[in-house]
Write a protein that holds these residues in place. Sequence first.
Motif: not given
Length: 489
Positions: A57-61, A95-96, A134-135
Amino acid sequence: MSPRSGSFAIVAAAAAVLAFGTSLLSPVGPAGADPAETPRLSREGRWLVDQYARTVLVHGQNLVWKHDPYVPPDSAEGFTAADAAWLADHGFNGARIGTLWAGVTPDAPGKVDEDYLDDWQRVIDLLADEGIWMQYDFHQDMWHETYGGEGVPDWAAKRPSPYNLHPPIKLSFPATYITPELATVYDNFWANKDGVQDGWAAAWGAVAQRWGDQPYSMGYDLINEPWAGREWLSCPVTGCASSYRDEFQPAYERATAAIRQTDPDGIVWYESQLLANQVPNSGFGPANDDQVGYSWHAYCPYGYLDSQGIPVGVSGCKDYDETHNQKALDQAETMGATNLMSEFGATDNTELLAIDTAAADDHFTSWMHWAYKHWDDPTTADGAQGMFEDDADLSTVKPEKLRTLVRTYPQATAGTPVDLSFDPADGAFRYTYRPAPEIDEPTEIFVSPIHYPDGADIAVEGGRVVGRAEHNRILVKASGTEPVTVTID
């Protein structure tokens, strides 16, 4: 768009890192790290999985610098090692990043600016050093600065006739989208007029060539919030079905082919049209690639009205979020894809953020919050975004926003998630998963440093805590094949 519920206009200082409790072992390095395995995310069924086949699971910014040179500077206001460490310590494991088309091939189709990629490599290395997925994002809003937006290179922004006979119409974001000229620009792109779409796909090929083997990659977000062009008026009724069938999906397949020349395995993310932020009617068909993701955004219209000072309340966003999360799962299943809520938030309304993140927990949805820093965003309907009052000073973090978005959650599960809940008010966390005995690596659970001032009380049924890792993570192993339940208070 980057945030912001704006599409609806068209139709404390940070808490210090605290101890987990005396029952845990001494910190260790990243769990089970094997130098022979490159950490990258891939799709397995509906799930994101890491190199060990654990469910992630990703929780990103979102990190999107929208001004020329389209990459954050090496400064306190921009992005430094301190920022990467701050993200990881607070549980943001994704992170996107706005690796904009305008920066990749700014001067001509196929002419890659390697210096621009090098500038992003600095940021990418900082994120990878902290284990942050990273996306890569070809972010665009209203196409180009000509129309008050950003994202595409100058050579791809030649004004169409007959609109070029008068000055361009440039309205406040996001209103320019509905102008005939900008609608024509998008239609021309989908039709590959003058080979502009070929140049876009080739730029994606260059990104894949540079970062196809990059550790902690989670793939390629092909275009941010695409606009359907002159068909936009029908989208709330028809769902833009013809646009998805005849324009979006063929273009995405073209970009995927360019990416696959050098990266056969990275996830390619198909993003839904702009108005799907409000009306969840995406219409992608089955993908012809097994490493595909569905990228979608959630900007509840009640949140937009709230940001404009209209006191309607945001409780109605619970139904909105339930619908959007379920529709995203359905769309991903049709595509044969995983899914990611790659934008939400763009607000300081913590009630709305709590609704968004609780719905994500209910559906095991990975997410990227908009946005880490404000960065003088020129295309937003709500200026109350970003985690900090001052982008250059991490001590100015917004405390209630931090408490809502920093959540105890499973970052990597050696098995299949069953049930997940977290209450940002008191830190109560409960997680159940079915273990996969064939996975040797432990389950990694991020334990919020914000919510347990006296230390976290951790209980495990069907397993045990076997240690802890950097960035406030505990390591859990199943005792057998029965479900494992982790409770933290």
